[in-house]
Design a protein around this motif. Structure first.
Motif, PDB file in Angstrom:
ATOM      1  N   ALA A 227      20.723  -7.673   2.278  1.00 26.51           N
ATOM      2  CA  ALA A 227      19.509  -7.270   1.557  1.00 26.51           C
ATOM      3  C   ALA A 227      19.864  -6.503   0.289  1.00 26.51           C
ATOM      4  CB  ALA A 227      18.617  -6.402   2.453  1.00 26.51           C
ATOM      5  N   PHE A 228      19.073  -6.753  -0.769  1.00 32.67           N
ATOM      6  CA  PHE A 228      19.185  -5.950  -1.980  1.00 32.67           C
ATOM      7  C   PHE A 228      18.677  -4.536  -1.694  1.00 32.67           C
ATOM      8  CE2 PHE A 228      18.557 -10.259  -3.926  1.00 32.67           C
ATOM      9  CZ  PHE A 228      19.808 -10.341  -4.524  1.00 32.67           C
ATOM     10  N   SER A 229      19.061  -3.588  -2.545  1.00 35.11           N
ATOM     11  CA  SER A 229      18.447  -2.258  -2.441  1.00 35.11           C
ATOM     12  C   SER A 229      16.978  -2.366  -2.827  1.00 35.11           C
ATOM     13  CB  SER A 229      19.172  -1.269  -3.359  1.00 35.11           C
ATOM     14  OG  SER A 229      18.976  -1.612  -4.717  1.00 35.11           O
ATOM     15  N   ARG A 230      16.178  -1.516  -2.290  1.00 31.09           N
ATOM     16  CA  ARG A 230      14.749  -1.520  -2.606  1.00 31.09           C
ATOM     17  C   ARG A 230      14.208  -0.095  -2.553  1.00 31.09           C
ATOM     18  NH1 ARG A 230      11.044  -2.911   2.648  1.00 31.09           N
ATOM     19  NH2 ARG A 230      12.606  -2.594   4.294  1.00 31.09           N
ATOM     20  N   THR A 231      13.089   0.105  -3.231  1.00 32.45           N
ATOM     21  CA  THR A 231      12.371   1.380  -3.182  1.00 32.45           C
ATOM     22  C   THR A 231      10.957   1.111  -2.691  1.00 32.45           C
ATOM     23  OG1 THR A 231      13.647   2.301  -5.016  1.00 32.45           O
ATOM     24  CG2 THR A 231      11.548   3.375  -4.488  1.00 32.45           C
ATOM     25  N   ASP A 232      10.551   1.876  -1.696  1.00 25.74           N
ATOM     26  CA  ASP A 232       9.197   1.763  -1.158  1.00 25.74           C
ATOM     27  C   ASP A 232       8.507   3.115  -1.220  1.00 25.74           C
ATOM     28  OD1 ASP A 232       8.345  -0.874   0.709  1.00 25.74           O
ATOM     29  OD2 ASP A 232      10.461  -0.763   0.151  1.00 25.74           O
ATOM     30  N   ARG A 233       7.258   3.099  -1.672  1.00 26.12           N
ATOM     31  CA  ARG A 233       6.431   4.302  -1.597  1.00 26.12           C
ATOM     32  C   ARG A 233       5.705   4.261  -0.259  1.00 26.12           C
ATOM     33  NH1 ARG A 233       3.716   3.700  -5.881  1.00 26.12           N
ATOM     34  NH2 ARG A 233       1.745   2.951  -5.012  1.00 26.12           N
ATOM     35  N   ILE A 234       5.974   5.244   0.590  1.00 23.09           N
ATOM     36  CA  ILE A 234       5.414   5.264   1.949  1.00 23.09           C
ATOM     37  C   ILE A 234       4.474   6.454   2.082  1.00 23.09           C
ATOM     38  CG2 ILE A 234       5.922   5.382   4.407  1.00 23.09           C
ATOM     39  CD1 ILE A 234       8.647   4.168   3.817  1.00 23.09           C
ATOM     40  N   LYS A 235       3.224   6.153   2.390  1.00 24.05           N
ATOM     41  CA  LYS A 235       2.204   7.192   2.624  1.00 24.05           C
ATOM     42  C   LYS A 235       2.104   7.433   4.123  1.00 24.05           C
ATOM     43  CE  LYS A 235      -2.594   8.408   1.530  1.00 24.05           C
ATOM     44  NZ  LYS A 235      -2.952   8.897   2.876  1.00 24.05           N
ATOM     45  N   GLN A 236       2.039   8.705   4.505  1.00 22.60           N
ATOM     46  CA  GLN A 236       2.083   9.043   5.928  1.00 22.60           C
ATOM     47  C   GLN A 236       1.110  10.176   6.261  1.00 22.60           C
ATOM     48  OE1 GLN A 236       5.445  11.470   7.873  1.00 22.60           O
ATOM     49  NE2 GLN A 236       6.040   9.364   8.372  1.00 22.60           N
ATOM     50  N   ASP A 237       0.423  10.043   7.379  1.00 24.73           N
ATOM     51  CA  ASP A 237      -0.264  11.183   7.992  1.00 24.73           C
ATOM     52  C   ASP A 237      -0.129  11.070   9.503  1.00 24.73           C
ATOM     53  OD1 ASP A 237      -2.189   9.290   8.755  1.00 24.73           O
ATOM     54  OD2 ASP A 237      -3.512   9.796   7.092  1.00 24.73           O
ATOM     55  N   VAL A 238      -0.385  12.173  10.196  1.00 24.57           N
ATOM     56  CA  VAL A 238      -0.100  12.243  11.628  1.00 24.57           C
ATOM     57  C   VAL A 238      -1.253  12.941  12.335  1.00 24.57           C
ATOM     58  CG1 VAL A 238       1.526  13.032  13.402  1.00 24.57           C
ATOM     59  CG2 VAL A 238       2.373  12.432  11.120  1.00 24.57           C
ATOM     60  N   ASP A 239      -1.644  12.408  13.496  1.00 19.84           N
ATOM     61  CA  ASP A 239      -2.623  13.051  14.371  1.00 19.84           C
ATOM     62  C   ASP A 239      -1.947  13.407  15.690  1.00 19.84           C
ATOM     63  OD1 ASP A 239      -5.338  12.855  12.965  1.00 19.84           O
ATOM     64  OD2 ASP A 239      -4.603  10.799  12.819  1.00 19.84           O
ATOM     65  N   LEU A 240      -2.191  14.647  16.155  1.00 21.80           N
ATOM     66  CA  LEU A 240      -1.553  15.149  17.364  1.00 21.80           C
ATOM     67  C   LEU A 240      -2.592  15.697  18.333  1.00 21.80           C
ATOM     68  CD1 LEU A 240       1.226  17.273  15.599  1.00 21.80           C
ATOM     69  CD2 LEU A 240       1.542  14.989  16.585  1.00 21.80           C
ATOM     70  N   ALA A 241      -2.415  15.417  19.606  1.00 26.48           N
ATOM     71  CA  ALA A 241      -3.241  16.005  20.668  1.00 26.48           C
ATOM     72  C   ALA A 241      -2.293  16.527  21.736  1.00 26.48           C
ATOM     73  CB  ALA A 241      -4.201  14.983  21.251  1.00 26.48           C
ATOM     74  N   THR A 242      -2.293  17.835  21.960  1.00 23.47           N
ATOM     75  CA  THR A 242      -1.337  18.435  22.885  1.00 23.47           C
ATOM     76  C   THR A 242      -2.016  19.414  23.832  1.00 23.47           C
ATOM     77  OG1 THR A 242      -0.798  20.151  21.250  1.00 23.47           O
ATOM     78  CG2 THR A 242       0.640  18.216  21.327  1.00 23.47           C
ATOM     79  N   VAL A 243      -1.369  19.613  24.978  1.00 20.64           N
ATOM     80  CA  VAL A 243      -1.716  20.670  25.937  1.00 20.64           C
ATOM     81  C   VAL A 243      -0.600  21.694  25.887  1.00 20.64           C
ATOM     82  CG1 VAL A 243      -2.110  21.230  28.358  1.00 20.64           C
ATOM     83  CG2 VAL A 243      -3.036  19.111  27.394  1.00 20.64           C
ATOM     84  N   ARG A 244      -0.971  22.973  25.861  1.00 23.86           N
ATOM     85  CA  ARG A 244       0.004  24.043  25.653  1.00 23.86           C
ATOM     86  C   ARG A 244      -0.079  25.073  26.785  1.00 23.86           C
ATOM     87  NH1 ARG A 244       0.660  24.798  19.864  1.00 23.86           N
ATOM     88  NH2 ARG A 244       0.247  27.015  20.033  1.00 23.86           N
ATOM     89  N   LEU A 245       1.075  25.598  27.161  1.00 22.15           N
ATOM     90  CA  LEU A 245       1.171  26.677  28.143  1.00 22.15           C
ATOM     91  C   LEU A 245       1.912  27.828  27.497  1.00 22.15           C
ATOM     92  CD1 LEU A 245       0.757  27.624  31.119  1.00 22.15           C
ATOM     93  CD2 LEU A 245       3.054  26.709  31.576  1.00 22.15           C
ATOM     94  N   ASN A 246       1.271  29.007  27.452  1.00 20.53           N
ATOM     95  CA  ASN A 246       1.855  30.180  26.783  1.00 20.53           C
ATOM     96  C   ASN A 246       2.041  31.340  27.747  1.00 20.53           C
ATOM     97  OD1 ASN A 246       2.030  29.103  24.162  1.00 20.53           O
ATOM     98  ND2 ASN A 246      -0.097  29.614  23.712  1.00 20.53           N
ATOM     99  N   TYR A 247       3.107  32.092  27.522  1.00 22.99           N
ATOM    100  CA  TYR A 247       3.316  33.373  28.200  1.00 22.99           C
ATOM    101  C   TYR A 247       3.329  34.467  27.141  1.00 22.99           C
ATOM    102  CZ  TYR A 247       5.236  37.190  30.924  1.00 22.99           C
ATOM    103  OH  TYR A 247       5.411  38.402  31.546  1.00 22.99           O
ATOM    104  N   ARG A 248       2.462  35.450  27.301  1.00 24.14           N
ATOM    105  CA  ARG A 248       2.340  36.542  26.325  1.00 24.14           C
ATOM    106  C   ARG A 248       3.001  37.799  26.863  1.00 24.14           C
ATOM    107  NH1 ARG A 248      -2.283  36.671  26.590  1.00 24.14           N
ATOM    108  NH2 ARG A 248      -2.828  38.628  27.585  1.00 24.14           N
TER     109      ARG A 248
END
Length: 257
Positions: A227-248
């Motif tokens: 493959a030849f070298s190439r340049t790509d413009r990549i747009k990205q976003d992320v959605d996250l859904a998590t459960v968390r356990l904390n000790y204070r």
């Protein structure tokens, strides 16, 4: 004589009744209800925790150069890179009346992967994989005793790998084989919201949603044997859904009247 005795007796009875009423009134005035103490949850202090859940990264690729020569932007298509995640967080909160403020750092391992056949480059499937991300955020929340509602915002970083995979066998590379590859650590912004519940002394559990605005980045793919070298413009976003356990660390409740 009898009349004087009767009048004297009536006077003594009246005096006794008046004295009894005065004593009863004084006793009632002296009585005050004891204050009632109510346990109030205190969110202040350092905390450590674990989290796990699911994430999806939306990625759109646009080819802008081949072999170093700029081209008119050519859309290669979009795909979602989805999978599981697990990690940890550390932070500090301080409470002012019912308002809670905090700062937090979070680091996660991830396995978000997805692909689509390039609409501009024949025989190539573009694949995105996020294998780690981090969040550095501030928090503002409002507490209803042991229930905390909060929003957060700050910086985010993703560790992403981008591959070109052969859609069909080419130049000795079998279908599914690697054509070219690049990687980056990308910085962006993050916003989120959650609800956290204190369920035991010093322990709390939360459900949280976050959106990462990672913007667009120009990714340079070095030339390979097929493959030849190439340049790509990549747009990205992320959605996250998590459960968390904390000790204070610190006392979980304080007495208030």
């Amino acid at each position: 004589m009898m009349k004087k005795i009767l009048l004297g007796s009536v006077g003594l009875v009246a005096l006794g009744v008046a004295s009894a009423q005065a004593a009863d009134l004084q006793a009632r005035r002296a009585y005050t209800k004891a204050p009632v103490m109510v346990a109030a949850y205190d969110w202040s202090g350092f905390y450590l925790g674990l989290n796990g859940g699911w994430g999806t990264s939306h990625n759109c690729w646009t080819n802008t150069a081949i072999n170093g020569a700029p081209l008119a932007p050519a859309t290669e298509g979009c795909h979602d890179a989805s999978g599981g995640t697990v990690g940890g967080q550390v932070g500090y909160r301080w409470q002012m009346a019912s308002w809670v403020f905090g700062v937090e750092a979070q680091g996660n391992w991830a396995d978000f992967s997805g692909s689509n056949v390039s609409l501009a480059l024949g025989g190539v499937t573009n694949r995105t994989k996020i294998d780690a991300f981090g969040l550095f955020t501030g928090q503002v929340g409002y507490t209803f005793n042991n229930v905390l509602l909060y929003v957060k915002g700050g910086a985010a970083v993703t560790d992403s790998k981008y591959d070109g995979v052969a859609t069909v066998g080419v130049g000795g590379v079998p279908a599914g084989g690697l054509v070219d590859s690049a990687s980056e650590s990308r910085w962006g912004g993050a916003v989120g919201a959650g609800v956290e519940i204190g369920f035991a002394p010093n322990w709390s559990v939360a459900a949280e949603y976050d959106h990462l605005f990672m913007g667009s980045s120009n990714i340079n793919f070095p030339a390979t044997a097929v493959a030849f070298s190439r340049t790509d413009r990549i747009k990205q976003d992320v959605d996250l859904a998590t459960v968390r356990l904390n000790y204070r660390f610190g006392g979980p409740v304080v007495a208030k009247y």
